[in-house]
Enzyme design. Structure first.
Site, PDB file in Angstrom:
ATOM      1  N   ARG A  54       0.839  -1.192   0.000  1.00 13.19           N
ATOM      2  CA  ARG A  54       0.000   0.000   0.000  1.00 13.19           C
ATOM      3  C   ARG A  54       0.879   1.250   0.000  1.00 13.19           C
ATOM      4  O   ARG A  54       2.057   1.204   0.361  1.00 13.19           O
ATOM      5  CB  ARG A  54      -0.903   0.023   1.239  1.00 13.19           C
ATOM      6  N   LYS A  99      -1.560  -2.860   8.077  1.00 15.94           N
ATOM      7  CA  LYS A  99      -2.663  -2.399   8.908  1.00 15.94           C
ATOM      8  C   LYS A  99      -2.665  -3.145  10.239  1.00 15.94           C
ATOM      9  O   LYS A  99      -2.333  -4.323  10.304  1.00 15.94           O
ATOM     10  CB  LYS A  99      -3.993  -2.638   8.189  1.00 15.94           C
ATOM     11  N   HIS A 119      -2.865   2.598  -5.762  1.00 19.05           N
ATOM     12  CA  HIS A 119      -3.707   1.431  -5.505  1.00 19.05           C
ATOM     13  C   HIS A 119      -3.945   0.612  -6.777  1.00 19.05           C
ATOM     14  O   HIS A 119      -4.084  -0.615  -6.705  1.00 19.05           O
ATOM     15  CB  HIS A 119      -5.051   1.846  -4.919  1.00 19.05           C
ATOM     16  N   ARG A 160      -1.171  -1.739  -7.063  1.00 20.92           N
ATOM     17  CA  ARG A 160      -1.401  -2.854  -6.134  1.00 20.92           C
ATOM     18  C   ARG A 160      -2.389  -3.845  -6.761  1.00 20.92           C
ATOM     19  O   ARG A 160      -2.198  -5.065  -6.697  1.00 20.92           O
ATOM     20  CB  ARG A 160      -1.949  -2.299  -4.807  1.00 20.92           C
ATOM     21  N   HIS A 204      -3.696  -8.989   3.576  1.00 24.44           N
ATOM     22  CA  HIS A 204      -5.129  -8.969   3.863  1.00 24.44           C
ATOM     23  C   HIS A 204      -5.446  -9.824   5.080  1.00 24.44           C
ATOM     24  O   HIS A 204      -4.857 -10.885   5.275  1.00 24.44           O
ATOM     25  CB  HIS A 204      -5.916  -9.495   2.660  1.00 24.44           C
ATOM     26  N   TYR A 259      -9.817  -8.834  -6.223  1.00 30.07           N
ATOM     27  CA  TYR A 259      -8.854  -8.692  -7.305  1.00 30.07           C
ATOM     28  C   TYR A 259      -8.992  -9.773  -8.383  1.00 30.07           C
ATOM     29  O   TYR A 259      -8.282  -9.749  -9.378  1.00 30.07           O
ATOM     30  CB  TYR A 259      -7.429  -8.738  -6.749  1.00 30.07           C
TER      31      TYR A 259
END
Length: 309
Positions: free
Chosen positions: A158, A182, A252, A255, A278, A287
């Site tokens: 990211r 994250k 993004h 990505r 994720h 995706y």
């Protein structure tokens, strides 16, 4: 139960505690925390403009609905409105947690309808063109900008993760890099040989920067300061404007391109999930859209029953 008589007190008494909660208990990224706090403050500003006295227990869904209508009438997209509502909902959950109020006025709120957001990745040919362009190997910005694109495409990280990369995150010999994702979750992502070469070329120029020795951050401006979100976005825009005619050109999308190209080459979805950082497979499955289109075409042209006249 605390009774709050003024919006100012309502804002400043609990907003800082909310910020601290997001940092220390939810482990949200700096960007996410800023967005949540700004969204909540926007609601409070709306209350200030329409009410002189506010009691936390008297803020009801009807008050929030007026805010939602105000946002929509202001021309804000439904997607952005939904994000603001999600921030406010999280804030009220926090107020429940610290026993400031009992109920959440947004408990039964239904998000506004939004159109499906189809993100078109860059093609393999477009990505090849990026790395085939002439490069001034003595120019710091040129080398750094290519490394920004290279790292995004080689690792699928990211934009915030890219900005936060550190020298100590690099494992050149092992050809891997440590990424802080994250929720402060760390993951190791492998580096391809061509990306390692880009990093080494960049590091040679980075050592000559003023003040660069004072920071552990990997990617810097030519003045030795940390790069920032708009710089990364601008680099992507400038790089692809002459190469791609796609409407959306952003970090993004690279990505998205990373994941799509891996899927096209037969990579396992669970492996891509781990590379992207994720938390759930559902996030990764987004995706698969473009790869599914390719699979449908292969199926249509290759299936024996379809080949019969």
């Amino acid at each position: 139960m605390y009774i709050v008589q003024k919006v100012d007190f309502f804002l400043y008494m609990y907003l800082e505690e909310f910020r601290s909660y997001l940092i220390h208990e939810r482990n949200y990224s700096t960007h996410t925390i800023k967005v949540y706090v700004v969204d909540v403050q926007g609601f409070v500003d709306f209350l200030q403009a329409h009410n002189s006295m506010v009691d936390i227990d008297r803020v009801e869904y009807l008050d929030i609905r007026k805010w939602i209508i105000h946002l929509v009438d202001s021309g804000i997209s439904n997607r952005s409105v939904n994000r603001k509502i999600a921030s406010l909902k999280a804030y009220y959950k926090f107020l429940q947690r610290i026993e400031v109020r009992e109920g959440n006025p947004l408990s039964y709120h239904q998000p506004l309808k939004v159109d499906a957001k189809i993100q078109v990745p860059f093609s393999k040919k477009e990505m090849e063109k990026v790395f085939e362009q002439p490069l001034d190997s003595a120019n710091f910005n040129s080398v750094r900008n290519l490394l920004i694109i290279g790292l995004l495409y080689a690792t699928g990280i990211r934009r915030t993760e890219l900005i936060d990369l550190k020298l100590s995150s690099l494992y050149i010999r092992e050809r891997k890099i440590q990424v802080l994702g994250k929720g402060n979750k760390e993951r190791l992502v492998p580096l391809l040989p061509w990306c390692v070469e880009l990093i080494e070329d960049y590091l040679e120029l980075r050592r000559k920067l003023p003040k660069a020795i004072k920071t552990d951050l990997l990617l810097l401006t030519e003045k030795g300061k940390p790069i920032y979100p708009s710089l990364v976005y601008r680099v992507v825009q400038d790089t692809f404007k002459q190469i791609s005619g796609k409407q959306t050109k952003s970090p993004h999308i690279i990505r998205h391109t990373f994941a799509t190209h891996l899927l096209d080459e037969g990579a396992d979805l669970m492996a891509i999930k781990e590379l992207l950082g994720h938390a759930s497979l559902a996030s990764t499955q987004v995706y698969t859209h473009n790869s599914m289109q390719k699979l449908k075409q292969v199926y249509k042209t290759a299936h024996p029953r379809n080949m019969k006249k």
